[in-house]
Design a protein around this motif. Structure first.
Motif, PDB file in Angstrom:
ATOM      1  N   MET A 122      -2.021 -10.693  67.067  1.00 56.39           N
ATOM      2  CA  MET A 122      -0.753 -11.921  67.360  1.00 56.39           C
ATOM      3  C   MET A 122      -0.025 -11.631  68.995  1.00 56.39           C
ATOM      4  SD  MET A 122      -1.208 -13.083  64.809  1.00 56.39           S
ATOM      5  CE  MET A 122       1.150 -14.388  64.762  1.00 56.39           C
ATOM      6  N   TRP A 123      -1.084 -11.853  70.332  1.00 54.32           N
ATOM      7  CA  TRP A 123      -0.836 -12.031  71.301  1.00 54.32           C
ATOM      8  C   TRP A 123      -1.314 -13.307  72.065  1.00 54.32           C
ATOM      9  CZ3 TRP A 123      -3.222 -11.219  75.725  1.00 54.32           C
ATOM     10  CH2 TRP A 123      -3.013 -11.213  76.983  1.00 54.32           C
ATOM     11  N   GLY A 124      -1.103 -13.373  72.703  1.00 55.17           N
ATOM     12  CA  GLY A 124      -1.680 -14.671  73.926  1.00 55.17           C
ATOM     13  C   GLY A 124      -1.482 -14.712  74.740  1.00 55.17           C
ATOM     14  N   THR A 125      -1.280 -15.046  75.807  1.00 60.82           N
ATOM     15  CA  THR A 125      -0.904 -16.225  76.676  1.00 60.82           C
ATOM     16  C   THR A 125      -1.754 -17.859  77.156  1.00 60.82           C
ATOM     17  OG1 THR A 125      -2.309 -15.892  79.168  1.00 60.82           O
ATOM     18  CG2 THR A 125      -0.395 -14.600  78.051  1.00 60.82           C
ATOM     19  N   GLU A 126      -1.265 -18.904  78.026  1.00 58.39           N
ATOM     20  CA  GLU A 126      -2.027 -20.161  78.422  1.00 58.39           C
ATOM     21  C   GLU A 126      -3.206 -19.516  79.240  1.00 58.39           C
ATOM     22  OE1 GLU A 126       0.842 -19.057  79.078  1.00 58.39           O
ATOM     23  OE2 GLU A 126       1.796 -19.095  81.248  1.00 58.39           O
ATOM     24  N   ASN A 127      -3.236 -18.360  79.492  1.00 54.31           N
ATOM     25  CA  ASN A 127      -4.400 -18.299  80.490  1.00 54.31           C
ATOM     26  C   ASN A 127      -5.370 -17.762  79.867  1.00 54.31           C
ATOM     27  OD1 ASN A 127      -2.903 -18.546  82.759  1.00 54.31           O
ATOM     28  ND2 ASN A 127      -1.582 -16.846  81.965  1.00 54.31           N
ATOM     29  N   ASN A 128      -6.740 -17.987  80.212  1.00 51.39           N
ATOM     30  CA  ASN A 128      -8.080 -17.364  79.628  1.00 51.39           C
ATOM     31  C   ASN A 128      -8.810 -16.804  81.035  1.00 51.39           C
ATOM     32  OD1 ASN A 128      -9.557 -19.610  81.398  1.00 51.39           O
ATOM     33  ND2 ASN A 128      -9.956 -20.647  79.778  1.00 51.39           N
ATOM     34  N   GLY A 129     -10.139 -16.426  80.634  1.00 49.35           N
ATOM     35  CA  GLY A 129     -10.484 -15.432  81.253  1.00 49.35           C
ATOM     36  C   GLY A 129     -10.394 -14.153  81.778  1.00 49.35           C
ATOM     37  N   PRO A 130     -11.506 -13.272  81.775  1.00 46.15           N
ATOM     38  CA  PRO A 130     -11.792 -11.309  82.153  1.00 46.15           C
ATOM     39  C   PRO A 130     -10.100 -11.263  83.093  1.00 46.15           C
ATOM     40  CG  PRO A 130     -13.391 -12.602  82.850  1.00 46.15           C
ATOM     41  CD  PRO A 130     -13.001 -13.593  82.529  1.00 46.15           C
ATOM     42  N   LYS A 131     -10.032 -12.420  84.255  1.00 49.62           N
ATOM     43  CA  LYS A 131      -9.053 -12.434  85.119  1.00 49.62           C
ATOM     44  C   LYS A 131      -7.947 -12.319  84.762  1.00 49.62           C
ATOM     45  CE  LYS A 131     -11.621 -13.619  89.164  1.00 49.62           C
ATOM     46  NZ  LYS A 131     -12.229 -14.859  90.166  1.00 49.62           N
ATOM     47  N   SER A 132      -7.171 -12.991  84.135  1.00 43.82           N
ATOM     48  CA  SER A 132      -5.751 -12.892  82.782  1.00 43.82           C
ATOM     49  C   SER A 132      -5.644 -11.652  82.252  1.00 43.82           C
ATOM     50  CB  SER A 132      -5.615 -14.497  81.987  1.00 43.82           C
ATOM     51  OG  SER A 132      -6.190 -14.924  83.325  1.00 43.82           O
ATOM     52  N   ALA A 133      -6.702 -10.655  81.550  1.00 40.56           N
ATOM     53  CA  ALA A 133      -6.482  -9.893  80.881  1.00 40.56           C
ATOM     54  C   ALA A 133      -5.806  -8.931  81.428  1.00 40.56           C
ATOM     55  CB  ALA A 133      -8.357  -9.017  80.514  1.00 40.56           C
ATOM     56  N   ILE A 134      -4.991  -8.382  80.527  1.00 39.28           N
ATOM     57  CA  ILE A 134      -4.300  -7.163  81.250  1.00 39.28           C
ATOM     58  C   ILE A 134      -4.372  -5.988  79.613  1.00 39.28           C
ATOM     59  CG2 ILE A 134      -1.493  -6.296  81.094  1.00 39.28           C
ATOM     60  CD1 ILE A 134      -1.370  -9.732  81.893  1.00 39.28           C
ATOM     61  N   ALA A 135      -4.494  -4.592  79.722  1.00 36.82           N
ATOM     62  CA  ALA A 135      -4.281  -3.567  79.336  1.00 36.82           C
ATOM     63  C   ALA A 135      -3.044  -3.311  77.692  1.00 36.82           C
ATOM     64  CB  ALA A 135      -4.650  -2.278  79.788  1.00 36.82           C
ATOM     65  N   GLU A 136      -1.970  -3.733  78.841  1.00 38.46           N
ATOM     66  CA  GLU A 136      -0.802  -3.435  77.630  1.00 38.46           C
ATOM     67  C   GLU A 136      -0.424  -5.029  76.670  1.00 38.46           C
ATOM     68  OE1 GLU A 136       0.525  -0.613  77.734  1.00 38.46           O
ATOM     69  OE2 GLU A 136      -1.326  -0.271  78.814  1.00 38.46           O
ATOM     70  N   SER A 137      -1.371  -5.227  77.258  1.00 37.56           N
ATOM     71  CA  SER A 137      -0.840  -7.311  76.073  1.00 37.56           C
ATOM     72  C   SER A 137      -0.532  -7.044  74.908  1.00 37.56           C
ATOM     73  CB  SER A 137      -2.787  -7.993  76.308  1.00 37.56           C
ATOM     74  OG  SER A 137      -3.188  -7.982  77.212  1.00 37.56           O
ATOM     75  N   PHE A 138      -1.193  -6.011  74.079  1.00 35.29           N
ATOM     76  CA  PHE A 138      -0.820  -5.929  72.581  1.00 35.29           C
ATOM     77  C   PHE A 138       0.225  -5.311  71.902  1.00 35.29           C
ATOM     78  CE2 PHE A 138      -5.656  -6.684  73.794  1.00 35.29           C
ATOM     79  CZ  PHE A 138      -5.492  -7.560  73.255  1.00 35.29           C
ATOM     80  N   SER A 139       1.235  -3.667  73.383  1.00 41.17           N
ATOM     81  CA  SER A 139       2.257  -3.525  72.908  1.00 41.17           C
ATOM     82  C   SER A 139       3.583  -3.599  72.431  1.00 41.17           C
ATOM     83  CB  SER A 139       2.029  -2.342  74.542  1.00 41.17           C
ATOM     84  OG  SER A 139       1.299  -2.215  74.601  1.00 41.17           O
ATOM     85  N   GLY A 140       3.701  -3.192  70.755  1.00 45.13           N
ATOM     86  CA  GLY A 140       4.565  -3.830  69.677  1.00 45.13           C
ATOM     87  C   GLY A 140       4.246  -4.919  69.513  1.00 45.13           C
ATOM     88  N   LYS A 141       3.014  -5.457  69.800  1.00 41.24           N
ATOM     89  CA  LYS A 141       2.626  -7.149  68.453  1.00 41.24           C
ATOM     90  C   LYS A 141       2.158  -6.483  67.380  1.00 41.24           C
ATOM     91  CE  LYS A 141       4.206  -9.640  72.532  1.00 41.24           C
ATOM     92  NZ  LYS A 141       4.231  -8.126  72.838  1.00 41.24           N
ATOM     93  N   ALA A 142       2.425  -7.492  66.256  1.00 39.81           N
ATOM     94  CA  ALA A 142       1.593  -7.538  64.949  1.00 39.81           C
ATOM     95  C   ALA A 142      -0.248  -7.372  65.688  1.00 39.81           C
ATOM     96  CB  ALA A 142       2.098  -8.496  64.482  1.00 39.81           C
ATOM     97  N   GLY A 143      -0.942  -6.521  64.441  1.00 38.68           N
ATOM     98  CA  GLY A 143      -1.912  -6.657  64.419  1.00 38.68           C
ATOM     99  C   GLY A 143      -2.287  -6.739  62.712  1.00 38.68           C
TER     100      GLY A 143
END
Lengths: 280, 280
Positions: A118-139
């Motif tokens: 349960m995470w995403g942003t309005e951006n796409n592509g590998p350049k927008s990738a962030i390791a901490e994106s999912f922390s604390g979110k629901a999977g």
């Protein structure tokens, strides 16, 4: 373990970064139609090597499918055709009933675990990738009883490594809930952007005046159709249900204003304020 | 200078903190119906002393009115009755035509500068005040030709000290633009919260699943009716115009889904994506 990421974009790339950081991924293959994404992912050390589908899948312990939901549903049976009983396949799609039904009778069904971070942003592509994106979110893991125990364990280990809290859910229920919690937000945001673009001809004024409130409600309208048309398509019935209700709710505000019934308007707002107790 | 803040809440309090930090405010009186707000504002050193309206106004170089827009419109003539030609009065309300018209023929009209800082949060009260709130945001001054030069200069100095960029605008235009850029976002957010609260009975699920996208679109639904009912009331015609257009735009998404016209859906989304070029 060795991992193949099919779709080295925002989601696949963010997962790869975190799984490498946590020592879960020893080697990561990237599989992507876009050579630009592959090049970016290699440069950003998101992936170790480019691979074609068969080569990547055959040589990986875990295959992560992180492409638009219609493409994922089409591809998954082919991936399952290639895997042995020691390999695990997971997806990361925002709709779940379609993909789960597509492989319901596949002989290798149990190697697949249906997943949605349960995470995403309005951006796409590998350049927008962030390791901490999912922390604390629901999977969310769906229909876990249809997966083999060891495949499920592998995915649970991955989701824990992403620092997400796991929720188990039926695929149909997932699609109803996400229509409310995610899909409708995107539609209102797109419609809001179109409203402003239609009527507010002075773009410079939008840019200069835009408050933080406007920016946060319209942020999602930057999300790409390549990802979202397939989501709305696969979750059409639920999204329409919620959209109809949403239009009904907006009409109440319209009626309150037209009739200058400000007690009713206050009531509508006070009711909406209850979301404070739920979303902290 | 000496400043009176009428309404020592989120906006008034944030302005006070910043103006003191910048050395613009030497002494700040707080005027507020809520004793709790006064006590909190004293404790947080937002204000130096409590005052009643007459005492505060008489002893201040600058009077800042930061209360709900209906109350501000009612109070402003009384404040202007009290001021001399060496004092300046400004407001901070989200609608401007109403307040400007209310004092159009007041003999002290020229001591007033109509102001709107394009910032706010879903929180209220002095405890939510932050000195840096306004930095980088737009500060709108309306109908500047109706203000005396020295009063305008004082307010421009204040707005610069808040680190805002000043935009000059006609009050009627302001109210049209803010209907698009701010007011409609609040209505969609309230309606979205009501949609979810109406149909999604499992509050625990909302809480667990809520993605960052949902949270950002629904955040504004936490905003209080005390502030927002008066805004919608004063800007009724513009808000209704935009709301009607917004419902029309949502119906296009509904039609695209119902007719399974995914090319049209993609077109709608692609159009909305244009907001990327405007909102960075």
């Amino acid at each position: 373990m060795k991992i193949s990421i099919i779709g080295a974009g925002l989601i696949g790339g963010s997962m790869a970064l975190k799984l490498r950081e946590k020592g879960i991924a020893r080697f990561i293959y990237g599989i992507d139609h876009s050579q630009q994404h592959i090049n970016d992912a290699l440069e950003l050390k998101i992936i170790d090597a480019e691979a074609d589908l068969e080569q990547g899948v055959r040589n990986s312990d875990l295959i992560i499918i992180a492409i638009p939901v219609d493409a994922a549903r089409k591809l998954l049976p082919d991936v399952l055709d290639l895997v042995s009983d020691h390999q695990t396949v997971m997806d990361a799609g925002s709709t779940k009933a379609g993909i789960v039904n597509a492989v319901k009778d596949h002989p290798k069904r149990s190697r697949f675990v249906a997943f949605h971070p349960m995470w995403g942003t309005e951006n796409n592509g590998p350049k927008s990738a962030i390791a901490e994106s999912f922390s604390g979110k629901a999977g969310v893991i769906c229909n876990k009883e249809e997966s083999a125990d060891d495949a499920l364990n592998t995915v649970e280990k991955v989701v824990n490594a992403l620092d997400m809290h796991i929720i188990y859910m039926n695929a149909e229920d997932h699609d109803i809930h996400t229509a409310y919690i995610s899909h409708i937000s995107h539609i209102t945001s797109y419609a809001l952007a179109n409203t402003v673009l239609e009527k507010e001809r002075e773009e410079e004024t939008i840019f200069q005046l835009a408050s933080s409130g406007f920016s946060s409600t319209v942020r999602l309208a930057k999300s790409h159709p390549e990802m979202w048309v397939p989501i709305f398509k696969q979750n059409k019935e639920n999204v329409l249900d919620v959209l109809n209700e949403h239009i009904t709710q907006l009409r109440k505000f319209k009626a309150a204003l037209e009739k200058e019934n400000y007690e009713y308007l206050e009531e509508l707002i006070t009711n909406a304020n209850r979301i404070r107790g739920i979303l902290r």
